[in-house]
Design a protein around this motif. Structure first.
Motif, PDB file in Angstrom:
ATOM      1  N   PHE A  82       0.827  -1.203   0.000  1.00 48.92           N
ATOM      2  CA  PHE A  82       0.000   0.000   0.000  1.00 48.92           C
ATOM      3  C   PHE A  82       0.860   1.251   0.000  1.00 48.92           C
ATOM      4  O   PHE A  82       1.878   1.332   0.685  1.00 48.92           O
ATOM      5  N   ASN A  83       0.395   2.222  -0.788  1.00 49.35           N
ATOM      6  CA  ASN A  83       0.905   3.587  -0.702  1.00 49.35           C
ATOM      7  C   ASN A  83      -0.335   4.469  -0.665  1.00 49.35           C
ATOM      8  O   ASN A  83      -0.864   4.866  -1.695  1.00 49.35           O
ATOM      9  N   ASP A  84      -0.825   4.761   0.563  1.00 50.06           N
ATOM     10  CA  ASP A  84      -2.155   5.327   0.748  1.00 50.06           C
ATOM     11  C   ASP A  84      -3.164   4.413   0.066  1.00 50.06           C
ATOM     12  O   ASP A  84      -3.169   3.213   0.284  1.00 50.06           O
ATOM     13  N   ILE A  85      -3.993   4.978  -0.808  1.00 49.73           N
ATOM     14  CA  ILE A  85      -5.010   4.165  -1.474  1.00 49.73           C
ATOM     15  C   ILE A  85      -4.423   3.329  -2.612  1.00 49.73           C
ATOM     16  O   ILE A  85      -5.019   2.350  -3.069  1.00 49.73           O
ATOM     17  N   ASN A  86      -3.247   3.704  -3.085  1.00 52.74           N
ATOM     18  CA  ASN A  86      -2.637   3.012  -4.208  1.00 52.74           C
ATOM     19  C   ASN A  86      -2.136   1.641  -3.776  1.00 52.74           C
ATOM     20  O   ASN A  86      -1.582   1.472  -2.693  1.00 52.74           O
ATOM     21  N   GLN A  87      -2.309   0.670  -4.663  1.00 52.40           N
ATOM     22  CA  GLN A  87      -1.945  -0.705  -4.346  1.00 52.40           C
ATOM     23  C   GLN A  87      -1.094  -1.297  -5.461  1.00 52.40           C
ATOM     24  O   GLN A  87      -1.417  -1.161  -6.640  1.00 52.40           O
ATOM     25  N   PHE A  88      -0.030  -1.967  -5.049  1.00 50.72           N
ATOM     26  CA  PHE A  88       0.728  -2.801  -5.989  1.00 50.72           C
ATOM     27  C   PHE A  88       0.498  -4.246  -5.575  1.00 50.72           C
ATOM     28  O   PHE A  88       0.764  -4.629  -4.442  1.00 50.72           O
ATOM     29  N   LEU A  89      -0.006  -5.043  -6.516  1.00 48.23           N
ATOM     30  CA  LEU A  89      -0.348  -6.428  -6.220  1.00 48.23           C
ATOM     31  C   LEU A  89       0.451  -7.373  -7.091  1.00 48.23           C
ATOM     32  O   LEU A  89       0.752  -7.085  -8.251  1.00 48.23           O
ATOM     33  N   THR A  90       0.766  -8.518  -6.508  1.00 51.12           N
ATOM     34  CA  THR A  90       1.350  -9.610  -7.272  1.00 51.12           C
ATOM     35  C   THR A  90       0.881 -10.907  -6.625  1.00 51.12           C
ATOM     36  O   THR A  90       0.035 -10.892  -5.713  1.00 51.12           O
ATOM     37  N   VAL A  91       1.372 -12.047  -7.096  1.00 52.09           N
ATOM     38  CA  VAL A  91       0.961 -13.342  -6.551  1.00 52.09           C
ATOM     39  C   VAL A  91       2.198 -14.143  -6.177  1.00 52.09           C
ATOM     40  O   VAL A  91       3.260 -14.018  -6.804  1.00 52.09           O
ATOM     41  N   LYS A  92       2.047 -14.968  -5.139  1.00 55.62           N
ATOM     42  CA  LYS A  92       3.119 -15.841  -4.684  1.00 55.62           C
ATOM     43  C   LYS A  92       2.529 -17.191  -4.289  1.00 55.62           C
ATOM     44  O   LYS A  92       1.336 -17.303  -4.016  1.00 55.62           O
ATOM     45  N   MET A  93       3.399 -18.198  -4.258  1.00 53.08           N
ATOM     46  CA  MET A  93       3.014 -19.504  -3.745  1.00 53.08           C
ATOM     47  C   MET A  93       3.249 -19.527  -2.233  1.00 53.08           C
ATOM     48  O   MET A  93       4.285 -19.076  -1.752  1.00 53.08           O
ATOM     49  N   PHE A  94       2.262 -20.048  -1.503  1.00 50.73           N
ATOM     50  CA  PHE A  94       2.388 -20.194  -0.057  1.00 50.73           C
ATOM     51  C   PHE A  94       2.076 -21.630   0.329  1.00 50.73           C
ATOM     52  O   PHE A  94       1.260 -22.305  -0.310  1.00 50.73           O
ATOM     53  N   GLU A  95       2.730 -22.087   1.399  1.00 53.35           N
ATOM     54  CA  GLU A  95       2.424 -23.391   1.968  1.00 53.35           C
ATOM     55  C   GLU A  95       1.297 -23.233   2.989  1.00 53.35           C
ATOM     56  O   GLU A  95       1.347 -22.358   3.854  1.00 53.35           O
ATOM     57  N   PHE A  96       0.274 -24.071   2.882  1.00 54.27           N
ATOM     58  CA  PHE A  96      -0.879 -24.063   3.780  1.00 54.27           C
ATOM     59  C   PHE A  96      -1.434 -22.643   3.979  1.00 54.27           C
ATOM     60  O   PHE A  96      -1.510 -22.145   5.100  1.00 54.27           O
ATOM     61  N   PRO A  97      -1.826 -21.987   2.889  1.00 53.89           N
ATOM     62  CA  PRO A  97      -2.247 -20.585   3.011  1.00 53.89           C
ATOM     63  C   PRO A  97      -3.661 -20.391   3.549  1.00 53.89           C
ATOM     64  O   PRO A  97      -3.991 -19.299   4.010  1.00 53.89           O
ATOM     65  N   SER A  98      -4.517 -21.418   3.503  1.00 52.31           N
ATOM     66  CA  SER A  98      -5.890 -21.188   3.940  1.00 52.31           C
ATOM     67  C   SER A  98      -6.548 -22.475   4.408  1.00 52.31           C
ATOM     68  O   SER A  98      -6.159 -23.584   4.017  1.00 52.31           O
ATOM     69  N   GLU A  99      -7.577 -22.300   5.227  1.00 54.38           N
ATOM     70  CA  GLU A  99      -8.373 -23.407   5.746  1.00 54.38           C
ATOM     71  C   GLU A  99      -9.761 -22.854   6.064  1.00 54.38           C
ATOM     72  O   GLU A  99      -9.887 -21.768   6.640  1.00 54.38           O
ATOM     73  N   ASP A 100     -10.794 -23.587   5.672  1.00 57.59           N
ATOM     74  CA  ASP A 100     -12.128 -23.084   5.990  1.00 57.59           C
ATOM     75  C   ASP A 100     -13.109 -24.222   6.236  1.00 57.59           C
ATOM     76  O   ASP A 100     -12.987 -25.318   5.680  1.00 57.59           O
ATOM     77  N   TRP A 101     -14.071 -23.920   7.111  1.00 55.90           N
ATOM     78  CA  TRP A 101     -15.185 -24.815   7.444  1.00 55.90           C
ATOM     79  C   TRP A 101     -16.484 -24.107   7.072  1.00 55.90           C
ATOM     80  O   TRP A 101     -16.652 -22.926   7.360  1.00 55.90           O
ATOM     81  N   ARG A 102     -17.383 -24.841   6.471  1.00 50.78           N
ATOM     82  CA  ARG A 102     -18.714 -24.311   6.172  1.00 50.78           C
ATOM     83  C   ARG A 102     -19.760 -25.351   6.548  1.00 50.78           C
ATOM     84  O   ARG A 102     -19.593 -26.538   6.271  1.00 50.78           O
TER      85      ARG A 102
END
Length: 882
Positions: free
Chosen positions: A685-705
């Protein structure tokens, strides 16, 4: 106070009405004490001026009749293959009575004709004339009166708790099998018997081999409608300049069926929604489920909601089915949808370190066309061919004016977007029943998907400072972007089904899927003198070709024993992909994906399903593109050529229970997903401005529904209870720091609905949704509470009154914000049974609410949203039945 008085009044009427009734309950069984499901139990009053009463036993053989106290009645019990039984009963008090039927060598035709519901294997037939009274206008009104059948507000149909996935008319798909277009448009007076086909497969000899568990509903037309033009037209004029006109025309003959549906209005009514679009996205036979991902082109983002300041909508659909020869059927449909809308949305956005007030004003013109042609060839009873072609085309313009206020500084950005997209899908299927042991199926599928997007941004204030190489000395900052994608898929799958015996099957799958995708972007600045400042020297501009080949082999073993059906197996995939840019990357890897399915079917109305899959997926070319491009007025994105496939566990357990005459419907589900390895966005972030990219992560998420849906009918009331939750945990990288986020959402709904014969159907309910979002150590909490009332009342034989009211109380606990809005709609319609004319008065947004409020979460911000809506509309409509 008024609501309390209404409840007391309903309860008083209930007690009075019920005191005049007698309940007869019990079981119908055979001589071996086995229950007889779907047996007909008919009460015939001795007084012939009184109506018959019907009951149909559930899967446990249980029945229930509500009878008039004091009547002398003959109870007739009948079941295919059994001798009918009569029982004399005087309705003086509540009674339990079981019946035992004896098998018969012959079944008399006249008994079969009298049955309101018959069951033959997986097919249940409703004799609709036994359930309707002539007040029904559309197919949905007929279906709602059939036992075990329900129609929701979105046109979805369920039978004994199971969703109908295909809608047929005289055995032919209605607009590709879409249920909403059928239930909302087919006139009730054209409907004869209704068939419900469980475990449906359009290729009869594949039934039992697929695990799709589909259900079809076949609407049998009345004999006088078999070669006849019928339908209805309607036109309405409202206050101010509001209008509506619609036409539903149908022609049926033994060899040719033609259906036309048309609608034009400016009251925000959409005949064609995003969910409808998905049902028209084409596809292949259910036995190939899991081998194809349903991707229907870049159209969904232009299916606008109904919440608009103004809306003009035009819709037309034509469906034709032709029996060309004894072996060849030809069918097709064409759909046209055009909407011109204006919207106003106000957002309060909470970022990590600051807040933004944003106002969006948008004018959009969205045009969509879908064409479909199907050839169905049956050379013999053991072989079937399909050739399907589908073309979709969209042309959309979107003009947006955005005002952003941060720390007292205001920035105005105008955005013009144009999109043209073309989607072509061609597939050929072949199915062959070689013998009792071996069945073969194959499919070849080709997809061409192209979209061209053009975006213009202009503003007097600098944007994306430090992120784009713009010349900020210009009087007006003007940025032009081209973003084009072209994708081609060539897929081939071959399946072999080996039925060792009725209880043991081995399935083998061999296939190859090839993807070739081009992704191109160009970002430039138009200077005051109309020369061009190309951002390519600043690392912008992509021209990437992405190829992905998936060669796979799968083996599965399925067996049945008693109430258990188990299927387990594995797919071995060889993935080879190449990114042609600088640098060029070639990679290859094997991925082994096991899966498991278990079904425990206690009976047709009670079962448990458990399944587990190890799944994988690849990102599209835009995520691999390693140069910058603009995503919006405040964000720049760059892909990552080194990312690979996602890999995650997916598990689900589902339980369903249905009992018609115990008035019970119960569904529960629990879903679990955990990413082993996944692609996630990172942001600086630079105030409202955003620089985005993508990366590989190990075990990045888990969800129950999870979800529980319970309905229980007691006397003349139906009680409803819904509760759901979604708990997710995931990591994200913000400003080079890893933070752990949690998103916990809970919701529940309580409702009570009246079920009196000669009294309004009234539903009173209460719904609450609670959202908790924690990013790092900051927590936000939202609560939305909605009491609601709906009324449906048929009175004086020819009048129908509908009313719905919902009050939304919205709270942002973090900021202390509160907001309340109320939405109410009402309709009064009249139609004499002996007249072709009908009249309707409709009031939409009766309380003249100005906007709706909601909230949303994303990886980087929390947003409160006000969406402004159409004002109060009062309209008089006149209809005519052909």
């Amino acid at each position: 106070m008024k609501k309390k008085l209404l409840i007391i009044f309903v309860l008083t009427i209930s007690c009075f009405s019920y005191s005049q009734k007698v309940t007869l309950t019990g079981f119908v069984k055979d001589s071996l004490q086995n229950p007889l499901p779907y047996a007909n139990v008919i009460s015939k009053p001795k007084d012939v001026s009184k109506n018959l009463q019907f009951a149909i036993t559930d899967n446990e053989g249980y029945y229930k009749l509500i009878l008039q106290k004091g009547d002398t009645i003959t109870i007739s019990i009948s079941y295919l293959g059994y001798k009918p039984l009569d029982y004399e009963f005087v309705a003086l008090k509540d009674t339990k009575k079981d019946f035992i039927l004896q098998q018969a060598s012959e079944q008399l035709d006249e008994v079969i004709i009298e049955m309101p519901v018959t069951v033959r294997g997986d097919t249940t037939t409703y004799k609709t004339s036994k359930f309707i009274d002539g007040s029904e206008r559309k197919l949905k009104n007929v279906l709602k009166k059939l036992p075990g059948v329900e129609v929701d507000k979105n046109g979805g149909v369920t039978v004994q708790g199971k969703k109908v996935t295909k809608m047929l008319v005289d055995g032919k798909k209605f607009f590709g099998g879409n249920s909403k277009l059928a239930v909302e448009n087919i006139p009730a007076d054209a409907v004869g018997n209704v068939e419900v086909i469980d475990n449906y497969n359009e290729v009869s000899f594949l039934k039992g081999l697929s695990d799709s568990d589909e259900m079809a509903m076949n609407i049998k037309l009345k004999e006088d409608k078999k070669r006849f033009i019928f339908g209805d037209i309607e036109a309405g004029k409202g206050n101010k300049d509001f209008y509506k006109a619609s036409a539903n025309l149908f022609y049926y003959s033994p060899k040719t069926n033609v259906n036309f549906i048309g609608n034009i209005n400016n009251i925000g009514e959409k005949t064609f929604t995003f969910s409808d679009y998905l049902s028209f996205s084409g596809g292949v036979n259910a036995i190939f489920n899991g081998n194809f991902s349903r991707k229907g082109g870049d159209f969904s983002q232009f299916m606008q909601s109904n919440d608009m300041l103004s809306s003009q909508h035009k819709f037309g659909a034509l469906n034709i089915t032709k029996v060309a020869t004894k072996k060849l059927d030809v069918s097709g449909y064409a759909i046209f949808s055009n909407s011109e809308t204006a919207s106003l949305i106000e957002n309060l956005n909470e970022y990590t370190t600051f807040s933004e007030k944003r106002t969006n004003t948008t004018n959009a013109d969205n045009l969509l066309g879908i064409g479909n042609l199907n050839l169905e060839y049956n050379p013999n009873s053991k072989e079937k061919w399909y050739a399907r072609s589908q073309v979709k085309r969209t042309n959309n313009t979107n003009n947006n004016s955005l005002i952003s206020l941060i720390d007292g500084n205001t920035n105005t950005i105008n955005t013009d977007r144009d999109l043209t997209a073309t989607y072509i899908n061609q597939n050929i299927e072949w199915h062959k029943r070689q013998n009792d042991k071996h069945t073969f199926s194959s499919v070849f599928n080709y997809v061409f998907d192209k979209s061209d997007k053009t975006t213009f941004w202009d503003t007097q204030d600098p944007i994306l400072q430090g992120l784009i190489p713009a010349d900020n000395s210009q009087a007006l900052l003007r940025i032009h972007q081209l973003k084009n994608t072209q994708e081609q898929n060539i897929d081939a799958v071959f399946k072999h089904f080996w039925e060792i015996n009725n209880s043991n099957h081995i399935y083998t799958t061999l296939g190859n899927k090839f993807l070739n995708e081009d992704f191109f972007t160009e970002d430039v600045q138009i200077l005051d003198d109309n020369s061009v400042n190309n951002f390519a020297n600043g690392g912008f501009g992509n021209d990437i070709n992405f190829k992905l080949n998936d060669l796979f082999l799968g083996v599965h073993y399925k067996f049945r024993t008693g109430i258990f059906t188990l299927k387990q197996g594995v797919y071995a995939h060889n993935y080879a992909w190449q990114t042609n840019q600088s640098p060029t990357i070639d990679k290859n890897k094997w991925v082994v994906l096991p899966d498991f399915l278990a079904k425990i079917e206690f009976n047709k109305s009670k079962q448990i399903t458990i399944n587990y899959n190890l799944k994988t997926s690849f990102s599209d070319a835009s995520k691999f593109a390693n140069r910058f491009y603009l995503q919006s007025y405040n964000s720049v994105f760059r892909g990552n050529e080194n990312i690979e496939n996602n890999l995650y566990h997916s598990a689900r357990i589902y339980y369903s229970r249905f009992s018609l005459y115990r008035g019970l419907m119960l569904f529960t589900s629990l879903n679990y997903n955990k990413q082993i390895r996944g692609v996630r966005s990172t942001v600086d972030f630079n105030d409202i401005n955003q620089f985005l990219t993508v990366k590989m992560f190990e075990f990045p998420s888990e969800d129950w529904r999870g979800n529980i849906h319970l309905e229980k009918s007691i006397h003349k009331f139906k009680y409803k209870f819904d509760v759901g939750f979604n708990n997710s945990k995931y990591i994200q990288e913000v400003n080079n720091n890893i933070q752990n986020n949690t998103n916990n959402n809970y919701d529940y709904e309580l409702g009570i609905e009246t079920l009196f014969d000669d009294f309004p159907t009234i539903e009173i309910g209460f719904k609450q949704a609670i959202g908790n979002f924690t990013a790092s150590t900051n927590t936000s909490k939202f609560i939305t509470t909605e009491p609601f009332v709906t009324i449906d009342y048929n009175f004086l034989e020819n009048f129908i009154f509908n009313f719905d009211y919902r009050k939304s109380n919205y709270q942002n606990k973090t900021l202390g914000q509160k907001n309340t809005y109320e939405i109410a709609n009402a309709t009064l319609s009249y139609k004499n049974e002996n007249s072709a004319w009908s009249y309707k008065i409709m009031a939409q947004n009766l309380l003249n609410a100005k906007f709706k409020q909601s909230n949303s979460f994303s990886d980087y911000l929390i947003s409160d949203t006000k969406t402004f809506i159409l004002p109060r509309i009062v309209m008089l409509s006149i209809g005519y039945n052909l």
